[in-house]
Design an enzyme around this catalytic site. Sequence first.
Site, PDB file in Angstrom:
ATOM      1  N   ASP A   1       0.835  -1.193   0.000  1.00 24.71           N
ATOM      2  CA  ASP A   1       0.000   0.000   0.000  1.00 24.71           C
ATOM      3  C   ASP A   1       0.876   1.252   0.000  1.00 24.71           C
ATOM      4  O   ASP A   1       1.644   1.490   0.941  1.00 24.71           O
ATOM      5  CB  ASP A   1      -0.889  -0.008   1.247  1.00 24.71           C
ATOM      6  CG  ASP A   1      -2.142   0.811   1.096  1.00 24.71           C
ATOM      7  OD1 ASP A   1      -2.207   1.627   0.162  1.00 24.71           O
ATOM      8  OD2 ASP A   1      -3.069   0.647   1.903  1.00 24.71           O
ATOM      9  N   ASP A   2       0.802   2.044  -1.073  1.00 32.01           N
ATOM     10  CA  ASP A   2       1.510   3.337  -1.145  1.00 32.01           C
ATOM     11  C   ASP A   2       3.030   3.201  -1.168  1.00 32.01           C
ATOM     12  O   ASP A   2       3.740   4.097  -0.713  1.00 32.01           O
ATOM     13  CB  ASP A   2       1.123   4.239   0.038  1.00 32.01           C
ATOM     14  CG  ASP A   2      -0.317   4.695   0.006  1.00 32.01           C
ATOM     15  OD1 ASP A   2      -1.074   4.225  -0.855  1.00 32.01           O
ATOM     16  OD2 ASP A   2      -0.697   5.526   0.852  1.00 32.01           O
TER      17      ASP A   2
ATOM     18  N   CYS B   1      -5.937   3.944  -3.876  1.00 31.05           N
ATOM     19  CA  CYS B   1      -5.908   2.558  -3.382  1.00 31.05           C
ATOM     20  C   CYS B   1      -7.006   1.674  -3.968  1.00 31.05           C
ATOM     21  O   CYS B   1      -6.725   0.670  -4.623  1.00 31.05           O
ATOM     22  CB  CYS B   1      -6.012   2.547  -1.863  1.00 31.05           C
ATOM     23  SG  CYS B   1      -4.727   3.492  -1.021  1.00 31.05           S
TER      24      CYS B   1
ATOM     25  N   ASP C   1      -0.012  -0.480  -5.044  1.00 27.88           N
ATOM     26  CA  ASP C   1      -1.226   0.063  -5.659  1.00 27.88           C
ATOM     27  C   ASP C   1      -1.031   1.455  -6.245  1.00 27.88           C
ATOM     28  O   ASP C   1      -1.694   1.834  -7.218  1.00 27.88           O
ATOM     29  CB  ASP C   1      -2.404   0.039  -4.672  1.00 27.88           C
ATOM     30  CG  ASP C   1      -2.122   0.754  -3.365  1.00 27.88           C
ATOM     31  OD1 ASP C   1      -1.028   1.337  -3.203  1.00 27.88           O
ATOM     32  OD2 ASP C   1      -3.005   0.737  -2.476  1.00 27.88           O
ATOM     33  N   ASN C   2      -0.151   2.249  -5.652  1.00 28.60           N
ATOM     34  CA  ASN C   2       0.105   3.601  -6.158  1.00 28.60           C
ATOM     35  C   ASN C   2       1.393   4.132  -5.549  1.00 28.60           C
ATOM     36  O   ASN C   2       2.074   3.439  -4.786  1.00 28.60           O
ATOM     37  CB  ASN C   2      -1.060   4.555  -5.872  1.00 28.60           C
ATOM     38  CG  ASN C   2      -1.554   4.525  -4.445  1.00 28.60           C
ATOM     39  OD1 ASN C   2      -2.668   4.077  -4.181  1.00 28.60           O
ATOM     40  ND2 ASN C   2      -0.739   4.967  -3.509  1.00 28.60           N
TER      41      ASN C   2
END
Length: 508
Positions: free
Chosen positions: A14-15, A53, A242-243
Amino acid sequence: MPTQHKNIVLLIADDLGKYMGSYGCPSISTPNLDRLADSGTRFDMAFASTASCSGSRSTIYTGLHTHENGQYGLNWARSHFQTFQYVDSAPKLFNQAGYRSGIIGKVHVGTEEVYCWQVREESGTRDVAWVADRCEAFFQQATVDDKPFFLTVGYIDPHRDISTRGGFGNQERQYGTRVPLLDVKPEDVEIPRWLTDLPETRQELVEYYKAINRTDTGVGLVYEALERQGLLDSTLVMFTSDNGPPFVNSKTTLYDAGIHLPLIVRQPGAKAGIVNPNMISFVDILPTLLDWASIPLDARSSDKDSRLPTSPPRQGRSFLPILQRTDLLPESDWQHHVFGSHTFHEMQNYWPTRILRTRRYKYHRNVAWRLDFPFAGDLYASITFEGIRNVEPPVMMGQRKLKDYIFRPPEELYDLDADPDEVSNLAGEEACESLLLNCRERVTEWQKQTKDLWLYRDGQSVTMLGRYAKDGLQVPERLDFDVENPGTKGVEMTKHLGVDAYSAGIER
């Protein structure tokens, strides 16, 4: 003797962005991820479709951009952003193929009927050892059942903890001996070009580095669990994020800092240590997983409600056939461009953008450019942004002026060879007019192909207006409504009024 199945473990941080040693960040400690890259293929040109997300995860799980699958923004709180009920998802297709499907950790997409994992252990824990233990239990049960499995592991880290202004979950609890916390000092961290080097930035990056290292530990523990269960030789392991990192100028933007991401694939029996330069979109991930499992790439769910529309055709392609390539394939064999689609993050973060990214150029179509570019709540509240906004004017965010971050034009065009930070907009320059028009038209055709409601002309959705085309409606070709000269006489009319709301599945 159990059957040798073709299993899948999909790991999503995540991130994270590209904050990994194997992706050129030597100051970070990611030994397990670097080892995974050394044992498989590392893609250098992998791109998310969106930098948010829920949206990004939905593209991974459906092979569809967010404006196609309906996951326009975060599946969170009262926003009610959810994937359309009729969309085919990875768990649906793998369930249908006889796989044991599961997800452990972060889910963040909806609804459960669309994302129908058979085993769903949703958790906000940052205890990656617990996650690994649950993964091992999943592997053991799949072995007992003698079934192939498709397991997704959604890590919360290295997302901010959202309850504090600069925390990343490092003080939530004492982690066990299997999850040591990294010792990081402010002078150890690496400031990316898209951020401003301030004490506040370094303070947050110290905590971010610790959370990244914790994610790395978790990946290593899952890998060891596969090894203990004797499953490495039958399991495709894929890792991505995700990003981009959870800082302004990255997350929620379609600048490369937000969408140019890691993608590592370990295929059993394949060559190790491959660096693949070919361009990959996240909509290619589901076709690749289907390909590995020998499921037809055009597979559709068979338990559809006949009253609902059909799931849109997936635009992605399997990159399994080119996984071992280290050369740049010719355009005739592999497309060297990707598209992107962002509409919402949190509910207040409405700022629809569509992009085309080639190897050299980046085109942004900013549909609602007259609005200020919105801040995600955690980015606005961050200590880093607090530091940035209080420096002496002109306020800069990395190489970009703050005012250029907030106020953006209807179109942006960048030469990434000369301007990798995407700060020198070529849109409007006479020498680049032909290139701009070509990029605009390519994005328009893609929007028509994907029946995008945000294909705008004259400030209106031509997808919605298409129902009136047979009744003589014509729409000016200009992108935005011209309040000074609103008339249509003598004005070029659009040729894009062909996709109506009914064929787009909007009204039934």
